[in-house]
Design a protein around this motif. Structure first.
Motif, PDB file in Angstrom:
ATOM      1  N   VAL A  12       0.842  -1.195   0.000  1.00 50.60           N
ATOM      2  CA  VAL A  12       0.000   0.000   0.000  1.00 50.60           C
ATOM      3  C   VAL A  12       0.876   1.244   0.000  1.00 50.60           C
ATOM      4  N   VAL A  13       0.663   2.123  -0.977  1.00 46.62           N
ATOM      5  CA  VAL A  13       1.378   3.394  -1.076  1.00 46.62           C
ATOM      6  C   VAL A  13       0.525   4.480  -0.420  1.00 46.62           C
ATOM      7  N   GLY A  14       1.123   5.284   0.444  1.00 42.26           N
ATOM      8  CA  GLY A  14       0.403   6.369   1.093  1.00 42.26           C
ATOM      9  C   GLY A  14      -0.110   5.992   2.471  1.00 42.26           C
ATOM     10  N   SER A  15      -0.605   6.986   3.193  1.00 46.30           N
ATOM     11  CA  SER A  15      -1.071   6.791   4.560  1.00 46.30           C
ATOM     12  C   SER A  15      -2.507   6.294   4.587  1.00 46.30           C
ATOM     13  N   ALA A  16      -2.727   5.136   5.222  1.00 43.14           N
ATOM     14  CA  ALA A  16      -4.074   4.592   5.357  1.00 43.14           C
ATOM     15  C   ALA A  16      -4.743   5.056   6.647  1.00 43.14           C
ATOM     16  N   LEU A  17      -3.991   5.678   7.564  1.00 43.29           N
ATOM     17  CA  LEU A  17      -4.546   6.107   8.840  1.00 43.29           C
ATOM     18  C   LEU A  17      -5.351   7.402   8.698  1.00 43.29           C
ATOM     19  N   GLN A  18      -4.783   8.389   8.032  1.00 43.72           N
ATOM     20  CA  GLN A  18      -5.474   9.650   7.787  1.00 43.72           C
ATOM     21  C   GLN A  18      -5.322  10.015   6.310  1.00 43.72           C
ATOM     22  N   PRO A  19      -5.983   9.256   5.439  1.00 44.05           N
ATOM     23  CA  PRO A  19      -5.786   9.465   4.000  1.00 44.05           C
ATOM     24  C   PRO A  19      -6.373  10.783   3.510  1.00 44.05           C
ATOM     25  N   ARG A  20      -5.685  11.330   2.531  1.00 43.96           N
ATOM     26  CA  ARG A  20      -6.163  12.519   1.816  1.00 43.96           C
ATOM     27  C   ARG A  20      -6.081  12.223   0.337  1.00 43.96           C
ATOM     28  N   CYS A  21      -7.179  12.409  -0.371  1.00 34.36           N
ATOM     29  CA  CYS A  21      -7.225  12.066  -1.794  1.00 34.36           C
ATOM     30  C   CYS A  21      -6.269  12.961  -2.581  1.00 34.36           C
ATOM     31  N   ARG A  22      -5.452  12.344  -3.403  1.00 33.45           N
ATOM     32  CA  ARG A  22      -4.474  13.105  -4.184  1.00 33.45           C
ATOM     33  C   ARG A  22      -5.129  13.872  -5.328  1.00 33.45           C
ATOM     34  N   PHE A  23      -6.380  13.563  -5.659  1.00 34.93           N
ATOM     35  CA  PHE A  23      -7.017  14.184  -6.815  1.00 34.93           C
ATOM     36  C   PHE A  23      -7.990  15.299  -6.409  1.00 34.93           C
ATOM     37  N   CYS A  24      -8.867  15.036  -5.468  1.00 35.70           N
ATOM     38  CA  CYS A  24      -9.802  16.086  -5.032  1.00 35.70           C
ATOM     39  C   CYS A  24      -9.309  16.800  -3.776  1.00 35.70           C
ATOM     40  N   GLU A  25      -8.230  16.278  -3.159  1.00 34.64           N
ATOM     41  CA  GLU A  25      -7.576  16.867  -1.987  1.00 34.64           C
ATOM     42  C   GLU A  25      -8.481  16.918  -0.760  1.00 34.64           C
TER      43      GLU A  25
END
Length: 284
Positions: A58-71
């Protein structure tokens, strides 16, 4: 930065040695050595992942995710869980991103990712007739590959791709097609299938080189697709520059006498009918 004649000659000689000193491929050795050296001298890996692993990656934080597209983050949007980065059309994959929300994922799945599915399948015509292979790449499929690149990019690189993110989410492909001038996707067919499917994002290290800043690569089976990420702010200094082209590579497979470079084609972007909007370019 480009290799000298001596550097190319030395690398070509090493290729000849790896082929078991067999003759008849001197032109291929020289061309492959030159292409690979150009890339090695001007790019460094920013991210590289295998697509098939024994455990989910898994790439990126799964604990406090922030969408890379809609932010957006929760609770403004929902995250069902990590999502596949590369569609299953390329085969079984185990690479996921935690940083794409349900809404953006669902939007891409039914639009640009569906276009990529159709494009990838077209690389292997059912009849086996190479003349039936695609002659261009749909903009939706190109956007899907750019989406994959954004999802594996290191966070420190994302600031260079603000316009790229907006472009990926724009559903008006006819409008987008007016941004492209001689740009396309490099499609390689390997002589021997690659043992491990993988993806990578490379960044240009030489600011003055007339080459795109970011190059994305997807390798699976006998196919390799390569694109430059568009609208990157690091390409602004090359506004109006001639010859800013996607660098080719040899992708040599096989061993000994059977060692050969991949066949390569440049597939241009499908063009729409709208006139080009003045002042807009693929490379910002």
């Amino acid at each position: 930065m480009f290799p000298s004649r001596d550097e190319i000659q030395h690398a070509a000689y090493e290729r000849w040695e790896r082929r078991g000193w067999s003759h008849g491929a001197d032109h291929d050795d020289w061309s492959a050595a030159e292409m690979d050296l150009v890339f090695q001298k001007n790019y460094r890996p920013a991210a590289e992942y295998p697509l098939a692993a024994s455990e989910r990656l898994v790439v990126g934080s799964a604990l406090q995710p922030r969408c890379r597209f809609c932010e957006r983050s929760a609770p403004r949007t929902k995250f069902q869980g990590p999502r596949l980065i590369v569609p299953r059309v390329v085969g079984d994959t185990s690479l996921y991103s935690a940083e794409i929300c349900d809404e953006c994922h669902d939007q891409f799945a039914t639009t640009i990712d569906a276009d990529f599915d159709a494009f990838w399948r077209s690389l292997d015509p059912p009849s086996g007739d190479e003349s039936a292979s695609p002659t261009s790449v749909p903009i939706g499929a190109y956007k899907s590959m750019a989406r994959m690149a954004i999802l594996i990019a290191p966070v420190r690189e994302l600031g260079h791709f603000t316009d790229t993110l907006e472009w990926i989410g724009n559903p008006d492909h006819d409008f987008d097609s007016s941004l492209f001038e001689g740009t396309g996707c490099l499609v390689y067919r390997l002589h021997v299938p690659h043992a491990v499917p993988w993806v990578s994002l490379s960044r240009r290290t030489n600011a003055d080189a007339p080459l795109p800043y970011a190059v994305f690569l997807l390798v699976s089976g006998r196919h390799v697709v390569e694109i430059a990420l568009p609208l990157c702010s690091r390409d602004q200094d090359h506004e109006g520059a001639e010859g800013m082209k996607l660098p080719r590579r040899s992708f040599t497979t096989g061993h000994g006498h059977d060692m050969r470079s991949a066949a390569c084609r440049l597939l241009p972007l499908e063009r729409g009918d709208r006139p080009r909007k003045r002042g807009m370019r693929l490379f910002a």
